[in-house]
Write a protein that holds these residues in place. Structure first.
Motif, PDB file in Angstrom:
ATOM      1  N   PHE A 161       0.838  -1.297  -0.012  1.00 30.96           N
ATOM      2  CA  PHE A 161      -0.113   0.094  -0.008  1.00 30.96           C
ATOM      3  C   PHE A 161       0.930   1.213   0.085  1.00 30.96           C
ATOM      4  O   PHE A 161       0.562   2.195  -0.826  1.00 30.96           O
ATOM      5  N   PRO A 162       1.787   1.430   0.942  1.00 30.27           N
ATOM      6  CA  PRO A 162       2.734   2.618   0.781  1.00 30.27           C
ATOM      7  C   PRO A 162       3.533   2.772  -0.558  1.00 30.27           C
ATOM      8  O   PRO A 162       3.566   3.991  -0.869  1.00 30.27           O
ATOM      9  N   LEU A 163       4.146   1.770  -0.823  1.00 25.18           N
ATOM     10  CA  LEU A 163       4.695   1.860  -1.913  1.00 25.18           C
ATOM     11  C   LEU A 163       4.009   2.272  -3.329  1.00 25.18           C
ATOM     12  O   LEU A 163       4.422   3.111  -4.110  1.00 25.18           O
ATOM     13  N   LEU A 164       2.722   1.633  -3.445  1.00 28.89           N
ATOM     14  CA  LEU A 164       1.749   2.027  -4.555  1.00 28.89           C
ATOM     15  C   LEU A 164       1.621   3.493  -4.198  1.00 28.89           C
ATOM     16  O   LEU A 164       1.264   4.191  -5.333  1.00 28.89           O
ATOM     17  N   GLY A 165       0.958   3.611  -3.025  1.00 28.57           N
ATOM     18  CA  GLY A 165       0.582   5.173  -2.894  1.00 28.57           C
ATOM     19  C   GLY A 165       1.435   6.178  -3.064  1.00 28.57           C
ATOM     20  O   GLY A 165       1.204   7.441  -3.358  1.00 28.57           O
ATOM     21  N   CYS A 166       2.831   5.739  -2.803  1.00 22.56           N
ATOM     22  CA  CYS A 166       3.807   6.955  -2.781  1.00 22.56           C
ATOM     23  C   CYS A 166       4.936   6.558  -3.987  1.00 22.56           C
ATOM     24  O   CYS A 166       5.814   7.208  -4.119  1.00 22.56           O
ATOM     25  N   LYS A 167       4.310   5.806  -4.971  1.00 19.13           N
ATOM     26  CA  LYS A 167       5.302   5.524  -6.106  1.00 19.13           C
ATOM     27  C   LYS A 167       5.746   6.662  -6.939  1.00 19.13           C
ATOM     28  O   LYS A 167       6.897   6.798  -7.092  1.00 19.13           O
ATOM     29  N   ASP A 168       4.698   7.657  -7.350  1.00 19.95           N
ATOM     30  CA  ASP A 168       5.333   8.884  -7.930  1.00 19.95           C
ATOM     31  C   ASP A 168       6.109   9.873  -7.198  1.00 19.95           C
ATOM     32  O   ASP A 168       7.001  10.329  -7.565  1.00 19.95           O
ATOM     33  N   LEU A 169       5.706   9.892  -5.794  1.00 16.03           N
ATOM     34  CA  LEU A 169       6.494  10.745  -4.840  1.00 16.03           C
ATOM     35  C   LEU A 169       7.711  10.320  -4.662  1.00 16.03           C
ATOM     36  O   LEU A 169       8.773  10.989  -4.415  1.00 16.03           O
ATOM     37  N   LEU A 170       7.891   8.917  -4.703  1.00 17.08           N
ATOM     38  CA  LEU A 170       9.326   8.437  -4.503  1.00 17.08           C
ATOM     39  C   LEU A 170      10.313   8.101  -5.590  1.00 17.08           C
ATOM     40  O   LEU A 170      11.279   7.907  -5.675  1.00 17.08           O
ATOM     41  N   GLY A 171       9.423   8.218  -6.845  1.00 17.73           N
ATOM     42  CA  GLY A 171       9.871   7.872  -8.275  1.00 17.73           C
ATOM     43  C   GLY A 171      10.713   6.506  -8.326  1.00 17.73           C
ATOM     44  O   GLY A 171      11.674   6.381  -8.496  1.00 17.73           O
ATOM     45  N   ILE A 172       9.672   5.446  -8.033  1.00 22.34           N
ATOM     46  CA  ILE A 172      10.074   4.313  -7.794  1.00 22.34           C
ATOM     47  C   ILE A 172       9.259   3.560  -8.794  1.00 22.34           C
ATOM     48  O   ILE A 172       8.115   3.731  -9.272  1.00 22.34           O
ATOM     49  N   SER A 173       9.682   2.375  -9.516  1.00 17.53           N
ATOM     50  CA  SER A 173       9.255   1.645 -10.497  1.00 17.53           C
ATOM     51  C   SER A 173       8.187   0.326 -10.230  1.00 17.53           C
ATOM     52  O   SER A 173       8.341   0.120  -8.822  1.00 17.53           O
ATOM     53  N   SER A 174       7.596  -0.214 -10.948  1.00 17.61           N
ATOM     54  CA  SER A 174       6.755  -1.296 -10.389  1.00 17.61           C
ATOM     55  C   SER A 174       7.737  -2.456 -10.178  1.00 17.61           C
ATOM     56  O   SER A 174       7.561  -3.131  -9.003  1.00 17.61           O
ATOM     57  N   TRP A 175       8.808  -2.659 -10.796  1.00 18.67           N
ATOM     58  CA  TRP A 175       9.638  -3.743 -10.369  1.00 18.67           C
ATOM     59  C   TRP A 175      10.612  -3.413  -9.383  1.00 18.67           C
ATOM     60  O   TRP A 175      10.561  -4.361  -8.337  1.00 18.67           O
ATOM     61  N   GLN A 176      10.690  -2.305  -8.664  1.00 21.06           N
ATOM     62  CA  GLN A 176      11.215  -1.996  -7.434  1.00 21.06           C
ATOM     63  C   GLN A 176      10.201  -2.175  -6.234  1.00 21.06           C
ATOM     64  O   GLN A 176      10.363  -2.665  -5.380  1.00 21.06           O
ATOM     65  N   ILE A 177       8.855  -1.865  -6.622  1.00 24.67           N
ATOM     66  CA  ILE A 177       7.754  -2.258  -5.607  1.00 24.67           C
ATOM     67  C   ILE A 177       8.017  -3.715  -5.480  1.00 24.67           C
ATOM     68  O   ILE A 177       7.779  -4.240  -4.216  1.00 24.67           O
ATOM     69  N   PHE A 178       7.889  -4.381  -6.488  1.00 23.80           N
ATOM     70  CA  PHE A 178       7.626  -5.804  -6.312  1.00 23.80           C
ATOM     71  C   PHE A 178       9.086  -6.688  -5.529  1.00 23.80           C
ATOM     72  O   PHE A 178       8.762  -7.281  -4.588  1.00 23.80           O
ATOM     73  N   SER A 179      10.246  -5.817  -5.968  1.00 26.45           N
ATOM     74  CA  SER A 179      11.221  -6.469  -5.179  1.00 26.45           C
ATOM     75  C   SER A 179      11.191  -5.893  -3.560  1.00 26.45           C
ATOM     76  O   SER A 179      11.881  -6.920  -2.812  1.00 26.45           O
ATOM     77  N   ILE A 180      10.759  -4.736  -3.272  1.00 29.37           N
ATOM     78  CA  ILE A 180      10.730  -4.315  -1.845  1.00 29.37           C
ATOM     79  C   ILE A 180       9.881  -5.073  -1.425  1.00 29.37           C
ATOM     80  O   ILE A 180      10.067  -5.647  -0.001  1.00 29.37           O
ATOM     81  N   VAL A 181       8.492  -5.364  -1.874  1.00 31.17           N
ATOM     82  CA  VAL A 181       7.491  -6.070  -1.259  1.00 31.17           C
ATOM     83  C   VAL A 181       7.969  -7.624  -0.743  1.00 31.17           C
ATOM     84  O   VAL A 181       7.943  -8.154   0.157  1.00 31.17           O
ATOM     85  N   LEU A 182       8.662  -7.994  -1.833  1.00 34.01           N
ATOM     86  CA  LEU A 182       9.378  -9.590  -1.609  1.00 34.01           C
ATOM     87  C   LEU A 182      10.394  -9.587  -0.473  1.00 34.01           C
ATOM     88  O   LEU A 182      10.427 -10.413   0.354  1.00 34.01           O
ATOM     89  N   ALA A 183      11.201  -8.531  -0.443  1.00 36.53           N
ATOM     90  CA  ALA A 183      12.253  -8.392   0.473  1.00 36.53           C
ATOM     91  C   ALA A 183      11.586  -8.367   1.771  1.00 36.53           C
ATOM     92  O   ALA A 183      11.948  -8.929   2.948  1.00 36.53           O
TER      93      ALA A 183
END
Length: 163
Positions: free
Chosen positions: A119-141
């Motif tokens: 939720f926070p990674l998706l909700g702040c994706k643009d604010l943090l300048g992160i990609s979908s791949w980064q979100i996937f890897s962070i959630v997995l980690a």
């Protein structure tokens, strides 16, 4: 920031936010732990969230989010949003677990870890300048680290359950 560095910061941030309510409970016990659902029941007769989702935990998560965010020069509103969305993810998990008839301490692999990081990674994706791949890897980690940390905190008698 480099990709790996940013991912590490975001993982650390998520761990801090989600660990704050647990650690606070360990140090202050049951003081000021009024449940967010005010002990109300949903239409199915079960608690909306349960007694473990408290205003104290929510506030502690926001404070830690702002503290960690400020260490890494994140804007205040981004820090507040990131922390709030993590707690909304955690509460969503609790809501679903109650609908499934699971208690607060019952293990629901994935459901206990994924929403509070996703939720926070998706909700702040643009604010943090992160990609979908980064979100996937962070959630997995986060999923993996959370499982390990939960066992360690249980072993140290900080958590009541090993997950």
């Amino acid at each position: 920031m480099e990709e790996l560095q940013l991912e590490t910061i975001l993982l650390f941030w998520l761990i801090g936010i989600n660990g704050a309510p647990i650690l606070l409970t360990r140090f202050v016990g049951k003081r000021f732990d009024y449940p967010i659902d005010c002990h109300r029941l949903f239409i199915d007769g079960r608690p909306i969230l349960g007694a473990s989702k408290t205003f104290r935990g929510f506030v502690s998560a926001l404070l830690i989010s702002v503290l960690i965010g400020s260490i890494f020069a994140m804007p205040l509103l981004t820090s507040l949003l990131f922390g709030a969305l993590s707690m909304v993810g955690d509460m969503t998990s609790s809501f679903v677990k109650r609908r499934l008839g699971l208690t607060s301490s019952a293990m629901a692999l994935g459901l206990d870890q994924i929403p509070e990081s996703l939720f926070p990674l998706l909700g702040c994706k643009d604010l943090l300048g992160i990609s979908s791949w980064q979100i996937f890897s962070i959630v997995l980690a986060f999923f993996c680290v959370e499982l390990i940390l939960s066992r360690i905190l249980f072993w140290l008698r900080i958590r009541q359950t090993p997950y």
